[in-house]
Design a protein around this motif. Structure first.
Motif, mmCIF file in Angstrom:
data_model
loop_
_atom_site.group_PDB
_atom_site.id
_atom_site.type_symbol
_atom_site.label_atom_id
_atom_site.label_comp_id
_atom_site.label_asym_id
_atom_site.label_seq_id
_atom_site.Cartn_x
_atom_site.Cartn_y
_atom_site.Cartn_z
ATOM 1 N N PRO B 232 0.790 -1.234 0.000
ATOM 2 C CA PRO B 232 0.000 0.000 0.000
ATOM 3 C C PRO B 232 0.822 1.284 0.000
ATOM 4 C CG PRO B 232 0.153 -0.834 2.225
ATOM 5 C CD PRO B 232 0.900 -1.803 1.358
ATOM 6 N N GLY B 233 2.162 1.213 0.006
ATOM 7 C CA GLY B 233 2.952 2.436 0.058
ATOM 8 C C GLY B 233 2.525 3.466 -0.984
ATOM 9 N N ALA B 234 2.251 2.967 -2.210
ATOM 10 C CA ALA B 234 1.899 3.873 -3.298
ATOM 11 C C ALA B 234 0.598 4.631 -3.015
ATOM 12 C CB ALA B 234 1.778 3.089 -4.604
ATOM 13 N N TYR B 235 -0.330 3.984 -2.285
ATOM 14 C CA TYR B 235 -1.591 4.674 -1.954
ATOM 15 C C TYR B 235 -1.307 5.890 -1.075
ATOM 16 C CZ TYR B 235 -3.544 0.027 -3.078
ATOM 17 O OH TYR B 235 -3.864 -1.154 -3.665
ATOM 18 N N PHE B 236 -0.432 5.664 -0.089
ATOM 19 C CA PHE B 236 -0.149 6.761 0.851
ATOM 20 C C PHE B 236 0.624 7.877 0.157
ATOM 21 C CE2 PHE B 236 -0.854 3.061 3.575
ATOM 22 C CZ PHE B 236 -1.795 3.592 4.443
ATOM 23 N N ARG B 237 1.522 7.479 -0.755
ATOM 24 C CA ARG B 237 2.276 8.504 -1.464
ATOM 25 C C ARG B 237 1.338 9.322 -2.359
ATOM 26 N NH1 ARG B 237 6.143 9.497 -5.526
ATOM 27 N NH2 ARG B 237 7.979 10.550 -4.673
ATOM 28 N N ALA B 238 0.367 8.644 -3.008
ATOM 29 C CA ALA B 238 -0.604 9.365 -3.846
ATOM 30 C C ALA B 238 -1.436 10.311 -2.986
ATOM 31 C CB ALA B 238 -1.509 8.374 -4.574
ATOM 32 N N PHE B 239 -1.755 9.873 -1.772
ATOM 33 C CA PHE B 239 -2.497 10.746 -0.858
ATOM 34 C C PHE B 239 -1.670 11.986 -0.513
ATOM 35 C CE2 PHE B 239 -3.617 11.954 3.566
ATOM 36 C CZ PHE B 239 -4.929 12.329 3.341
ATOM 37 N N GLN B 240 -0.371 11.780 -0.248
ATOM 38 C CA GLN B 240 0.492 12.925 0.051
ATOM 39 C C GLN B 240 0.536 13.900 -1.123
ATOM 40 O OE1 GLN B 240 4.327 12.375 1.777
ATOM 41 N NE2 GLN B 240 3.579 11.090 3.448
ATOM 42 N N ARG B 241 0.507 13.347 -2.317
ATOM 43 C CA ARG B 241 0.523 14.189 -3.504
ATOM 44 C C ARG B 241 -0.730 15.076 -3.552
ATOM 45 N NH1 ARG B 241 2.186 13.317 -9.478
ATOM 46 N NH2 ARG B 241 2.244 15.551 -9.848
ATOM 47 N N ALA B 242 -1.881 14.475 -3.212
ATOM 48 C CA ALA B 242 -3.131 15.241 -3.192
ATOM 49 C C ALA B 242 -3.071 16.331 -2.120
ATOM 50 C CB ALA B 242 -4.322 14.305 -2.948
ATOM 51 N N VAL B 243 -2.409 16.014 -1.015
ATOM 52 C CA VAL B 243 -2.240 17.020 0.052
ATOM 53 C C VAL B 243 -1.413 18.200 -0.479
ATOM 54 C CG1 VAL B 243 -1.189 17.477 2.304
ATOM 55 C CG2 VAL B 243 -2.481 15.358 1.940
ATOM 56 N N LEU B 244 -0.372 17.891 -1.243
ATOM 57 C CA LEU B 244 0.460 18.972 -1.799
ATOM 58 C C LEU B 244 -0.316 19.816 -2.804
ATOM 59 C CD1 LEU B 244 4.080 17.600 -2.230
ATOM 60 C CD2 LEU B 244 2.912 18.505 -0.219
ATOM 61 N N ASP B 245 -1.236 19.182 -3.557
ATOM 62 C CA ASP B 245 -2.075 19.964 -4.477
ATOM 63 C C ASP B 245 -2.887 20.995 -3.695
ATOM 64 O OD1 ASP B 245 -1.193 18.655 -6.715
ATOM 65 O OD2 ASP B 245 -2.899 17.288 -6.848
ATOM 66 N N LEU B 246 -3.438 20.570 -2.554
ATOM 67 C CA LEU B 246 -4.215 21.497 -1.728
ATOM 68 C C LEU B 246 -3.316 22.594 -1.176
ATOM 69 C CD1 LEU B 246 -6.556 19.060 0.218
ATOM 70 C CD2 LEU B 246 -7.198 20.693 -1.555
ATOM 71 N N HIS B 247 -2.114 22.199 -0.769
ATOM 72 C CA HIS B 247 -1.145 23.181 -0.273
ATOM 73 C C HIS B 247 -0.872 24.238 -1.339
ATOM 74 C CE1 HIS B 247 2.992 24.676 0.405
ATOM 75 N NE2 HIS B 247 2.601 24.694 1.665
ATOM 76 N N ALA B 248 -0.756 23.788 -2.584
ATOM 77 C CA ALA B 248 -0.466 24.728 -3.674
ATOM 78 C C ALA B 248 -1.630 25.680 -3.911
ATOM 79 C CB ALA B 248 -0.149 23.957 -4.955
ATOM 80 N N ARG B 249 -2.843 25.224 -3.557
ATOM 81 C CA ARG B 249 -4.028 26.075 -3.715
ATOM 82 C C ARG B 249 -4.190 27.036 -2.542
ATOM 83 N NH1 ARG B 249 -9.214 22.512 -4.351
ATOM 84 N NH2 ARG B 249 -9.996 24.149 -3.006
#
Lengths: 73, 562
Positions: B232-249
């Motif tokens: 499941p590592g990739a799931y958590f990394r994808a979640f972190q990516r979505a968090v960074l998208d929000l950070h960018a907004r």
């Protein structure tokens, strides 16, 4: 004994005190249960119980007793 | 205290079932609904006499399927139907002056000719595509005010089975299924939250089994799962990516975790696959306190209300605890089916926004700079010394066209430092900025740690030989630095020197959130007028050349007036 989850859903959709809802509650004796709220009620029950009523069953689901019976099928 | 919002639906189908979902979406927000539904066949007549003054949100809910019995059949005149709908949408945009929700429309699910084209005739699908494009352009005309509920997007996300429900179509006039209505309700509720100035601003994350798989305190840096090469590592990394998208907004990111702070920071800084770093964080509470206490502390640190927070945790007990203790916080439980974590944030989209401005994108830098400022302040100790050392500069100028979007956004969502909470829309602010008898000022703040951008706005109207302050507000990011007094001082100077006025009047209009500015005008040198009005509005006045007004700008802020 009435299903408590059903009681909560009916109370929310019909905006009634949960204590006033019994198996006898129906379109006939509950003025708030109009055709619009009937649709809302069907949606809410399908949502809450993860079921889907067949279209020919819908016109009969006009009392708590009938809904409880349909949910047991 | 509930804030009653009036919603007006102009529609051509049975949209009433949206109401229970709207109520669920708004539970805990402090917004109470009053819905009004127009007639089924009278949308054109209602739009022709539309007066949005008495409503907070207008929803124009029109579909093609509902406007013609020939829809989808070979004899359907798609071009004429699309043109009628577009005209109606245009007229609504012209007549409605507050927040408006439009929608894209759905083409027939099946082609009437079995997929064959008809020579010399545009297909119904092409006509509908053209209409949807025109509707998107119409919504983009004033993105701060018009939201597009994208029915085509819902249909794409849900598929045929969950978009339509034919059981209620022929008898009750509702073509859509419950999942479609729930999805639609989420966007309408978001528009309402924006109109009410209640947008969410901060994402608070649990760590173990939310940001990474496993427990850092037990599994260690090498044992947790965060690699993109495996699940499941990739799931958590994808979640972190979505968090960074929000950070960018511009969404502030915070952590609330029961852990040792050094363990968590080691993951952020040293794990080879960690995307979320310490620098992205605006605040964190990594300790053994209960989560509601940590969340309340984070909200306080960031100057935010609890209703601005969204909390994600995988532990159902923690979620339940926060839901019970802090009802205004939106809680998203990380799903037990871990692959669903990948798009949890996108699916629930809790950070509603009509427009993303440059200030949004810069906001996180400023939250972070605020953290550095606070640490600097703790190190220096004495606050006045700190304020001098920080080297703040406030630039005050007339708002130009390029500033309007940000000014309107501040008007929409500033609750705390807002003397009158008047939510003017883009058209009104533009008109005021061009009015010779009005002044729309904005203020940018920067210091040695960074640029906070446009953080203050004021609107003043001339009245004879005096001026009345319609609006004065400051973003919560800029509070606690006395920049508001520098701003007021610049405003007074401009009225005195440029406009040569004699007096100034201002008001404090109490709201549920603006108690912090109840005495602002007194501190800013104005005299309270007697008697008080019955509606709670307090009025102030002063001669523009009163000595108190000349000295309120603090000397540790450099004032640049343009």
């Amino acid at each position: 004994m009435m299903n408590e989850k059903l009681r909560a859903i009916v109370a929310e959709v019909l905006e009634l005190d949960p204590a006033l809802i019994t198996v006898e509650t129906s379109v006939e004796n509950q003025p708030k249960w109009d055709s619009l709220r009937h649709m809302n009620l069907i949606f809410a029950i399908e949502d809450g119980f993860s079921v889907r009523f067949e279209d020919d069953a819908l016109p009969q689901l006009t009392s708590i007793a009938a809904i409880e019976c349909a949910l047991k099928k | 205290m509930n804030d009653v919002k009036r919603l007006r639906f102009i529609r051509n189908f049975t949209i009433e079932p949206i109401e229970p979902w709207l109520k669920r979406e708004l539970a805990g927000s402090g917004i109470a609904l009053r819905c009004e539904f127009g007639g089924f066949a009278t949308a054109a007549e209602e739009v022709a006499v539309l007066d949005s003054a008495s409503t907070d949100l207008t929803v124009l809910a029109l579909g093609l399927e509902m406007s013609s019995p020939d829809f989808g059949h070979a004899n359907w005149d798609a071009d004429a139907a699309c043109e009628r709908l577009l005209l109606l949408a245009r007229e609504t945009v012209a007549r409605c002056h507050n927040t408006l929700v439009l929608n894209t429309v759905l083409a027939p699910l099946y082609n009437a000719n079995g997929g064959a084209g008809v020579l010399g005739q545009r297909s119904a699908e092409a006509a509908v595509d053209a209409l949807n494009l025109a509707l998107r352009e119409l919504a983009a005309y004033d993105p701060a005010r018009i939201m597009l509920a994208d029915w085509t997007l819902y249909a794409r996300q849900l598929g045929e089975a969950d978009t339509y429900d034919r059981r209620f179509w022929f008898t009750s006039g509702l073509p859509f299924g419950r999942r479609f209505m729930a999805r639609y309700a989420r966007d309408v509720a978001a528009a309402l939250r924006i109109a009410a100035g209640k947008v969410r601003k901060c994402l608070v994350l649990d760590c173990d089994n939310t940001l990474w798989g496993g427990v850092i305190g037990e599994d260690g840096l090498d044992g947790i799962q965060l690699s993109e090469d495996t699940v499941p590592g990739a799931y958590f990394r994808a979640f972190q990516r979505a968090v960074l998208d929000l950070h960018a907004r511009g969404v502030a990111i915070a952590l609330a975790s029961k852990n040792n702070e050094t363990d968590v920071m080691e993951v952020l800084e040293r794990h080879p696959h960690a995307l979320l770093k310490r620098a992205h964080l605006s605040a964190w509470r990594i300790n053994w306190e209960e989560k509601p206490i940590s969340l309340a502390a984070i909200a306080a640190q960031l100057n935010l209300g609890l209703d601005a927070l969204v909390f994600v945790d995988d532990n159902p007990l923690e979620c339940e605890l926060v839901t019970r203790a802090l009802p205004p916080v939106r809680v998203l439980q990380a799903p037990a089916a871990r692959e669903q974590l990948v798009d949890l944030l996108q699916r629930n989209n809790p950070f509603e926004a009509l427009i993303v401005t440059a200030a949004d994108r810069a906001r996180n830098a400023s939250y972070r700079e605020n953290r550095v400022r606070a640490e600097f302040s703790a190190a220096i100790g004495d606050l006045t010394v700190y304020k001098r050392e920080i080297g703040a500069e406030l630039r005050v100028r007339r708002a130009g066209d390029a500033d309007l979007a940000r000014v309107v956004q501040l008007l929409q969502r500033t609750n705390q430092f807002n003397l009158t909470t008047r939510r003017h829309d883009t058209a009104q602010v533009r008109a005021l900025s061009q009015d010779a008898d009005a002044l729309v000022l904005c203020a940018d703040l920067r210091d040695r740690f960074g640029d906070l951008g446009l953080i203050g706005a004021a609107i003043v109207r001339r009245s004879g030989d005096g001026a009345i302050v319609d609006t004065l507000l400051m973003s919560c990011r800029a509070l606690g630095r006395e920049a508001e007094f520098a701003f007021a001082g610049a405003l007074y100077a401009r009225l005195r020197d440029a406009w040569q006025l004699k007096w100034i009047e201002a008001e404090y209009v109490p709201s549920a959130k603006n108690a912090m500015v109840a005495d602002f005008w007194t501190h800013a040198g104005l005299q309270r007028m007697q008697p008080d009005r019955d509606d709670g509005v307090v009025r102030y006045r002063a001669a523009i050349d009163a000595p108190a007004l000349a000295t309120i700008a603090p000397d540790f802020i450099t004032l640049v007036s343009e």
